[in-house]
Scaffold this active site. Sequence first.
Site, mmCIF file in Angstrom:
data_model
loop_
_atom_site.group_PDB
_atom_site.id
_atom_site.type_symbol
_atom_site.label_atom_id
_atom_site.label_comp_id
_atom_site.label_asym_id
_atom_site.label_seq_id
_atom_site.Cartn_x
_atom_site.Cartn_y
_atom_site.Cartn_z
ATOM 1 N N HIS A 241 3.951 38.856 131.626
ATOM 2 C CA HIS A 241 2.991 39.813 131.365
ATOM 3 C C HIS A 241 4.267 40.973 131.717
ATOM 4 C CE1 HIS A 241 0.027 42.999 133.456
ATOM 5 N NE2 HIS A 241 1.437 43.642 133.708
ATOM 6 N N HIS A 317 -6.742 44.547 131.991
ATOM 7 C CA HIS A 317 -6.981 44.085 133.776
ATOM 8 C C HIS A 317 -7.837 42.603 133.985
ATOM 9 C CE1 HIS A 317 -5.212 45.267 137.943
ATOM 10 N NE2 HIS A 317 -3.644 45.638 136.990
ATOM 11 N N HIS A 319 -7.175 39.014 134.590
ATOM 12 C CA HIS A 319 -7.096 38.067 136.242
ATOM 13 C C HIS A 319 -7.156 38.905 137.505
ATOM 14 C CE1 HIS A 319 -5.421 34.900 133.308
ATOM 15 N NE2 HIS A 319 -5.083 34.668 134.172
#
Length: 985
Positions: A241, A317, A319
């Site tokens: 990420h 965004h 998960h």
Amino acid sequence: MLWEIDLHPRHAEDDRAAAQLVADAADLHWDEPLQAASARSYLVQGEALNAESAEKLAGELFSDPVVETAIVAPIGDASLHATPQRLEASENAQLVHVLLKPGVMDPVAQSAEAAARDFGLEIDAVRTLRKYWIAGEDSSKLSEEKAQQLATRLLANDAIEQVVVGPLPFDRLQLGGDYKFEIRTTPIRELDDEGLMRLSREGQLYLQLAEMQTIRQLYTDMQRDPTDIELETIAQTWSEHCSHKTLAGRIAYKDENGERQFDNMLKETIFEATQHLRRQWAKDETQDDWCVSVFKDNAGIVRFDDQFNLAFKVETHNHPSALEPYGGANTGMGGVIRDTIGTGLGAKPICNTDVFCFAPPDTPPESLPPGVLHPKLVMRGVVEGVRDYGNRMGIPTVNGSVFFDSRYLGNPLVYCGNVGLIPKDKSFKEPQPGDFIVAVGGRTGRDGIHGATFSSAELTSESESLSGGAVQIGNAIEEKKVLDVLLAARDQNLFTSITDCGAGGFSSAVGEMGEELGAEVWLERAPTKYAGLTYTEIWISEAQERMVLSVPEEKWEAVCSLCESEDVEATILGKFEPTGRLVLKYAGETVADLSMDFLHNGRPPVIREANYKPLATKPISLPERDNHNDDLLNILGSLNVASKEWIIRQYDHEVQGGSVVKPLVGVASDGPSDAAIVRPVLTSRRGVVISNGMNPCYGDYDPYHMAASAIDEAIRNCVAVGADPTRIAILDNFCWGDCERNETLGSLVRAALACHDLSIAFGTPFISGKDSLNNEFSYAGPDGKKETIAIPPTLLISAMGQIADVASAVTMDLKQSGNLLYLVGNTDDELGGSHFSLVNDLQGGRPPQVNTQSALQTFHAIHNAINQGCLAACHDLSEGGLAVAAAEMAFAGGLGAEISLAAVPAEGDSICATTRLFSESNSRFLCEVPPEKQQAFEAAMSEVAHAQVGAVNETDRLTISESAKRQVDCSLSELKAAWQAPLDW
């Protein structure tokens, strides 16, 4: 003492929460019809709280006496459990409580607590909850087990909420216990490779073996083991990420054209395209480099006018939204807003965008894998989350799209974007040695723990229970206060650098800001929401609404005073020091000491192989039809094309007063706009144009052409409303499956190559981007074997254009009977992945491709025609092709149209009527031209394919003919009804 305040609707018809429960149960085929009543409630705890003060809170603060009645009693009082009289089955109703788990952010309670203290009441804490009384429609009583099942499926999300059937089992709120300081270390030096990977997995670090081995070697050389906070810091910084290690890694790529080695795939494709353009502009005196800051700040920045620049960022965004749709989407929007606030020295957010990918909302409930929320509940939660954040902050949501595919079942995609306006002289930042590290905004809690590393992992049926801490809850009002303070502080030159606490919390924010210097942080100073947080939890929490500033010591008092004036907390956490090290302390003891160079440059490069093998093109077998009325209606009524009015109308797109072209246009303001136009400086007529392009279906055929088509679509949407094609910047957002598989990574590389090629060909720079990988969901199938649902490769291209004068803007709705209709651009035999193929379940065909030379000429020709005032309306041809574009223009304008397919410009005479109607060839526009502008329009189009294909009339019908045969003959009302029906909730 603990008091409960229940607020009931005065009238049964106002009980919306109960009505929603009954409707949801019916949608999900619950065992029996239900009836229900609901109340919203507060738990208020205070040693000095008595009946009089509790009644005062209920009557003057918490309730609206016009529409609500209040019941106030100590916790456990029988009056709180009594079934409301508005519920017919009062004697058999089952009481269900739904409340947030301890430690989960509760913004309403936080505001209520502050307001209660403003009332002069001494209270310890406030919590909110929802109450339901549920019975069968025939007054039958639900068992506790059934009530628990119902609440778990429809009322609560186990990631953040708990369900209590019957009376609440406590008389005090959990407020957290004191933390006993203890430095913890992890014995990594003694672990073998298997032990390293077990630590990576069980510790939710989600690092690869080579990375874990590098960390082990570091501490072996240092002759000590890492503290827990050091290990977490490395994992956050090295997460997919935060570091984008797959896209930025070394890749050996092989396709039908041969082999290619990338040392840094991202830099050599997308970054390189922008740098190539900037080098070209620098060499050509007639060109202008209007990029200001690209790929190095929280958002990309381009020049707008003589005073201001524009910042643009789109985040994913995914998960968190799969686990908790409302909170995940809510904080996704809050996070991307903070990205632009944290760009340069602070941009003012001027508009939001959103794009969602869901499984179909009519998915049978019984088909859901374990651990998967129903798509309709996911969709509603996501929309509400984005809605509430943008609306409450006063930022218009002006553009977006929604895509449906069954492969998004376990992994919905949530893209949130924000555009900000920033003064030219505030576009860069740099912390200085000796600056204070200052935290501004919300307090730190356990929400968002492991959010960055969790986003790098595959979801499973156990993710909700194992990773629930990664879910965050936002508080838009707090962020609005923070925004107001920061813009004032920026204009007073009170800080030298700023960033947001996004993924990784303070770990990422301070680590990134101090990368070139060094930093010392005093963790015990961080304000916390409750007692008991460890030093590691404080450091890596992703609790929302927090920003980090570097503040010169002499400016601290002014920052502190400004924050106090807006009731925003500001705290000195440490100092930036030119040591090259990150030193973390708690209560005077060093808990971490890491080299900044190791943190940011020590990660071993990810080395992967990627393969791409093109699919063989198979001919498509077209059905024989007498006419195509049903095909057109079916496409208009398909989920991907149908009206998204249910979503759009929940957003405020007028706030700030700068919206020019809205998401919905036309005589009834319900036609689909191609792009949005916003005037960010109300004293100027210069505008910002926002659009997007995405079609994952093409990726099933070839990800290169999927990416190329997405770029073409985003640009032509901008151009269709009047944007200058020489001033369009684009952003990439890659959402892919497991790139450990060579073929999956190969498809991503192929899409990135298309981004490189199209960006250079169109002269359109990428200025920012984001990737989200491992979007797969795994679960145990009926036979116990692992089954995986992988999303289709999905690339969102977001475009930000500019228009010199918003008065020249054009919308897509037909304007005047007697005007001429022109089709600009060539139609090719490109039905592969088209919506005609989808609604008819057809395979094969060729997906749309982009001829960059003719496309660029077309974009410039359309722009020149708009500038000359030649167009009354303009609509790009995309999903559904010519037939759908004509239908949308007609019912949006309330005017009929007659079109001849014989006149359609086409590549070859053999293209049949079906293809001319529904091909989704790129770079095409349907234009409405007043007769007096015909000559000027045709002159503007002299270098591109175009033809007059019809005219606007006063009838209420759309007719499309081939020679004497009518292929489409439908009334506007039936076209519009088909388009609006699927999501008319």
